[in-house]
Structures are given as structure tokens and as C-alpha cells.
Scaffold this motif. Structure first.
Motif, PDB file in Angstrom:
ATOM      1  N   PRO A  66       0.834  -1.208   0.000  1.00  0.00           N
ATOM      2  CA  PRO A  66       0.000   0.000   0.000  1.00  0.00           C
ATOM      3  C   PRO A  66       0.868   1.257   0.000  1.00  0.00           C
ATOM      4  CG  PRO A  66      -0.366  -1.336   1.993  1.00  0.00           C
ATOM      5  CD  PRO A  66       0.676  -2.020   1.176  1.00  0.00           C
ATOM      6  N   GLU A  67       0.295   2.322  -0.493  1.00  0.00           N
ATOM      7  CA  GLU A  67       0.996   3.611  -0.490  1.00  0.00           C
ATOM      8  C   GLU A  67       1.393   3.943   0.949  1.00  0.00           C
ATOM      9  OE1 GLU A  67       2.793   6.515  -2.501  1.00  0.00           O
ATOM     10  OE2 GLU A  67       1.535   5.010  -3.463  1.00  0.00           O
ATOM     11  N   PRO A  68       2.670   4.259   1.183  1.00  0.00           N
ATOM     12  CA  PRO A  68       3.099   4.528   2.567  1.00  0.00           C
ATOM     13  C   PRO A  68       2.416   5.765   3.145  1.00  0.00           C
ATOM     14  CG  PRO A  68       4.905   4.923   1.017  1.00  0.00           C
ATOM     15  CD  PRO A  68       3.751   4.388   0.228  1.00  0.00           C
ATOM     16  N   GLU A  69       2.062   5.647   4.411  1.00  0.00           N
ATOM     17  CA  GLU A  69       1.424   6.765   5.113  1.00  0.00           C
ATOM     18  C   GLU A  69       2.445   7.670   5.776  1.00  0.00           C
ATOM     19  OE1 GLU A  69      -1.578   5.252   7.738  1.00  0.00           O
ATOM     20  OE2 GLU A  69      -2.507   4.066   6.144  1.00  0.00           O
ATOM     21  N   SER A  70       3.711   7.210   5.822  1.00  0.00           N
ATOM     22  CA  SER A  70       4.784   8.007   6.406  1.00  0.00           C
ATOM     23  C   SER A  70       6.078   7.643   5.691  1.00  0.00           C
ATOM     24  CB  SER A  70       4.899   7.728   7.915  1.00  0.00           C
ATOM     25  OG  SER A  70       5.463   6.442   8.124  1.00  0.00           O
ATOM     26  N   ASP A  71       7.179   8.194   6.176  1.00  0.00           N
ATOM     27  CA  ASP A  71       8.471   7.865   5.574  1.00  0.00           C
ATOM     28  C   ASP A  71       9.157   6.720   6.314  1.00  0.00           C
ATOM     29  OD1 ASP A  71       9.163   9.127   7.938  1.00  0.00           O
ATOM     30  OD2 ASP A  71      10.709  10.375   7.014  1.00  0.00           O
ATOM     31  N   GLN A  72       8.418   6.004   7.144  1.00  0.00           N
ATOM     32  CA  GLN A  72       8.967   4.917   7.936  1.00  0.00           C
ATOM     33  C   GLN A  72       8.931   3.597   7.163  1.00  0.00           C
ATOM     34  OE1 GLN A  72      10.114   5.464  11.477  1.00  0.00           O
ATOM     35  NE2 GLN A  72      10.191   7.341  10.268  1.00  0.00           N
ATOM     36  N   ILE A  73       9.942   2.767   7.398  1.00  0.00           N
ATOM     37  CA  ILE A  73       9.941   1.402   6.876  1.00  0.00           C
ATOM     38  C   ILE A  73       9.090   0.571   7.826  1.00  0.00           C
ATOM     39  CG2 ILE A  73      11.349  -0.631   6.373  1.00  0.00           C
ATOM     40  CD1 ILE A  73      13.762   1.346   6.116  1.00  0.00           C
ATOM     41  N   LEU A  74       8.164  -0.202   7.276  1.00  0.00           N
ATOM     42  CA  LEU A  74       7.325  -1.058   8.106  1.00  0.00           C
ATOM     43  C   LEU A  74       7.912  -2.460   8.137  1.00  0.00           C
ATOM     44  CD1 LEU A  74       3.763   0.108   6.989  1.00  0.00           C
ATOM     45  CD2 LEU A  74       5.149   0.921   8.912  1.00  0.00           C
ATOM     46  N   GLU A  75       8.230  -2.935   9.343  1.00  0.00           N
ATOM     47  CA  GLU A  75       8.867  -4.242   9.490  1.00  0.00           C
ATOM     48  C   GLU A  75       8.003  -5.361   8.912  1.00  0.00           C
ATOM     49  OE1 GLU A  75      10.916  -7.153  12.826  1.00  0.00           O
ATOM     50  OE2 GLU A  75      10.416  -5.094  13.382  1.00  0.00           O
ATOM     51  N   GLU A  76       6.702  -5.285   9.081  1.00  0.00           N
ATOM     52  CA  GLU A  76       5.822  -6.333   8.554  1.00  0.00           C
ATOM     53  C   GLU A  76       5.932  -6.420   7.035  1.00  0.00           C
ATOM     54  OE1 GLU A  76       3.671  -9.584   8.383  1.00  0.00           O
ATOM     55  OE2 GLU A  76       4.362  -8.700  10.257  1.00  0.00           O
ATOM     56  N   GLN A  77       6.135  -5.287   6.358  1.00  0.00           N
ATOM     57  CA  GLN A  77       6.295  -5.310   4.901  1.00  0.00           C
ATOM     58  C   GLN A  77       7.619  -5.969   4.509  1.00  0.00           C
ATOM     59  OE1 GLN A  77       5.641  -1.217   3.703  1.00  0.00           O
ATOM     60  NE2 GLN A  77       3.442  -1.576   3.460  1.00  0.00           N
ATOM     61  N   VAL A  78       8.644  -5.769   5.316  1.00  0.00           N
ATOM     62  CA  VAL A  78       9.917  -6.440   5.059  1.00  0.00           C
ATOM     63  C   VAL A  78       9.722  -7.949   5.166  1.00  0.00           C
ATOM     64  CG1 VAL A  78      12.280  -6.795   5.889  1.00  0.00           C
ATOM     65  CG2 VAL A  78      11.315  -4.472   5.800  1.00  0.00           C
ATOM     66  N   TRP A  79       9.036  -8.388   6.229  1.00  0.00           N
ATOM     67  CA  TRP A  79       8.769  -9.825   6.393  1.00  0.00           C
ATOM     68  C   TRP A  79       7.887 -10.349   5.258  1.00  0.00           C
ATOM     69  CZ3 TRP A  79      11.472 -13.044   9.268  1.00  0.00           C
ATOM     70  CH2 TRP A  79      12.195 -12.537  10.339  1.00  0.00           C
ATOM     71  N   ASP A  80       6.921  -9.548   4.820  1.00  0.00           N
ATOM     72  CA  ASP A  80       6.076  -9.959   3.680  1.00  0.00           C
ATOM     73  C   ASP A  80       6.929 -10.169   2.429  1.00  0.00           C
ATOM     74  OD1 ASP A  80       3.795  -9.847   5.268  1.00  0.00           O
ATOM     75  OD2 ASP A  80       3.139  -7.905   4.479  1.00  0.00           O
ATOM     76  N   ALA A  81       7.887  -9.273   2.186  1.00  0.00           N
ATOM     77  CA  ALA A  81       8.769  -9.425   1.036  1.00  0.00           C
ATOM     78  C   ALA A  81       9.626 -10.687   1.172  1.00  0.00           C
ATOM     79  CB  ALA A  81       9.661  -8.186   0.886  1.00  0.00           C
ATOM     80  N   LEU A  82      10.124 -10.948   2.372  1.00  0.00           N
ATOM     81  CA  LEU A  82      10.950 -12.137   2.600  1.00  0.00           C
ATOM     82  C   LEU A  82      10.163 -13.423   2.369  1.00  0.00           C
ATOM     83  CD1 LEU A  82      12.883 -10.938   5.775  1.00  0.00           C
ATOM     84  CD2 LEU A  82      13.853 -11.350   3.498  1.00  0.00           C
ATOM     85  N   ARG A  83       8.863 -13.387   2.656  1.00  0.00           N
ATOM     86  CA  ARG A  83       8.024 -14.577   2.452  1.00  0.00           C
ATOM     87  C   ARG A  83       7.784 -14.877   0.963  1.00  0.00           C
ATOM     88  NH1 ARG A  83       5.482 -12.076   6.748  1.00  0.00           N
ATOM     89  NH2 ARG A  83       5.775 -13.165   8.711  1.00  0.00           N
ATOM     90  N   THR A  84       8.190 -13.975   0.078  1.00  0.00           N
ATOM     91  CA  THR A  84       8.028 -14.224  -1.360  1.00  0.00           C
ATOM     92  C   THR A  84       9.287 -14.821  -1.976  1.00  0.00           C
ATOM     93  OG1 THR A  84       8.806 -12.043  -2.131  1.00  0.00           O
ATOM     94  CG2 THR A  84       6.458 -12.239  -1.537  1.00  0.00           C
ATOM     95  N   ILE A  85      10.314 -15.056  -1.174  1.00  0.00           N
ATOM     96  CA  ILE A  85      11.587 -15.578  -1.687  1.00  0.00           C
ATOM     97  C   ILE A  85      11.682 -17.050  -1.328  1.00  0.00           C
ATOM     98  CG2 ILE A  85      14.089 -15.333  -1.677  1.00  0.00           C
ATOM     99  CD1 ILE A  85      13.494 -12.446  -0.501  1.00  0.00           C
ATOM    100  N   TYR A  86      11.842 -17.868  -2.344  1.00  0.00           N
ATOM    101  CA  TYR A  86      11.865 -19.310  -2.153  1.00  0.00           C
ATOM    102  C   TYR A  86      13.265 -19.869  -2.367  1.00  0.00           C
ATOM    103  CZ  TYR A  86       6.812 -19.440  -2.004  1.00  0.00           C
ATOM    104  OH  TYR A  86       5.515 -19.262  -1.624  1.00  0.00           O
TER     105      TYR A  86
END
Length: 173
Positions: A66-86
Motif C-alpha cells: 500500500p501507499e506509505p502513510e509516512s516515511d517509515q519502513i514497516l517491518e511487517e512489509q519487510v517480512w512480507d517481502a521475505l516470504r516471497t523468496i523461495y
């Protein structure tokens, strides 16, 4: 046999060195696991990230946030990206395999530091997996730098896998 539709970013296997396959180049698809593609190009194996599959005339893997609501990195999004790597040999993502040991965010520098391991210290795909992690995590909103450190202490063991991964691989005990 495929023909590249546009210039296609890839990484040499197993070194992980980035290369660009030019548009209108013939390549041979040798594997497509976990949304990534292994090709033969000029007698060399290369890996193309699934998010770049359109360059091969294939349906790209969607890694959307989703479009970021702030300039912060969201840890859950990092984990979501990691879950796409096989893992290239085991059709289970790195998180469920238990290969990701830690994720640290530096909001000031917009850097993500990741400690991960491999299923075996001598795994020749280590540089490619590190490249996969760097590439996918860099797509997370507000991430400007990704640093991956391969560590082998503690050594990976089957019980680090999620129950789902153990069932998927037949390693449930």
C-alpha cells in the motif's frame, strides 16, 4: 526457449553477479520455482526475479505494498517481502524454512539489515539467495539500502522450519 521482450535484469548463478540480458535475446528456461526463473543464456545459468518476468513475456509476480502513510519502513512489509523468496531447490519460502534469523531497521538511514543462514554452509546458491533478499526487500516502501549477512551460528536445523514447511517437505517429525 523464450525471447526477452525488454532488457532483463538477472544474476549469474551461483555468484549472484548482476547482469542485463538485452531485449530480443533467446534464452532457455530451465526452472521456475517460487516465482523466480532460472535460465540459460550464453551457456551460463542466470536467475531472473519473478517481479521481472514480463521481460521474458511471462506473468510477473506481484510484490505490491500500500501507499506509505509516512516515511517509515514497516517491518511487517519487510517480512512480507521475505516470504516471497523461495529456496531454489525446496519449494518453501525462506521465512518458513527458518533461514531468516533477524531483521533490523534503521529509520534514519532507511537501511534494513538482515541476518540469514543457509540449509548447509556449503550451499552454492548462497550468493543468489542473498541477491534475492536484497532485490525483494529493496522494493519495500522507504527502503533505500539492504545489507544481508550470512551467518552459520547457530547452524540451521530442520526444527527451525515452520510446521507448514515441515509438512510441505515431508520432514515433519
Amino acid at each position: 526457449m523464450l525471447v526477452t521482450q525488454t532488457d532483463c535484469p538477472a544474476r549469474i548463478v551461483p555468484a549472484g553477479t548482476p547482469v542485463t540480458i538485452p531485449k530480443d535475446t533467446f534464452v532457455t528456461l530451465t526452472q521456475s520455482l517460487g516465482g523466480n526463473y532460472t535460465l540459460t543464456w550464453h551457456g551460463q545459468m542466470v536467475r531472473v526475479d519473478g517481479t521481472d518476468a514480463a521481460a521474458l513475456g511471462l506473468e510477473p509476480e506481484r510484490l505490491e505494498f500500500p501507499e506509505p502513510e509516512s516515511d517509515q519502513i514497516l517491518e511487517e512489509q519487510v517480512w512480507d517481502a521475505l516470504r516471497t523468496i523461495y529456496d531454489p531447490e525446496i519449494p518453501v519460502d525462506l521465512v518458513n524454512l527458518g533461514l531468516i534469523y533477524s531483521v533490523q531497521l534503521n529509520q534514519q538511514t532507511k537501511r534494513v539489515d538482515i541476518q540469514m543462514t543457509l540449509t548447509a554452509p556449503g550451499c552454492g546458491m548462497g550468493p543468489v539467495l542473498v541477491g534475492d533478499v536484497e532485490y525483494r526487500v529493496a522494493k519495500v516502501p522507504n527502503v533505500q539500502d539492504v545489507k544481508v549477512e550470512l551467518i552459520f551460528d547457530p547452524p540451521w536445523q530442520r526444527d527451525m522450519m515452520s510446521e507448514e514447511a515441515q509438512l510441505a517437505t515431508g520432514m515433519f517429525y
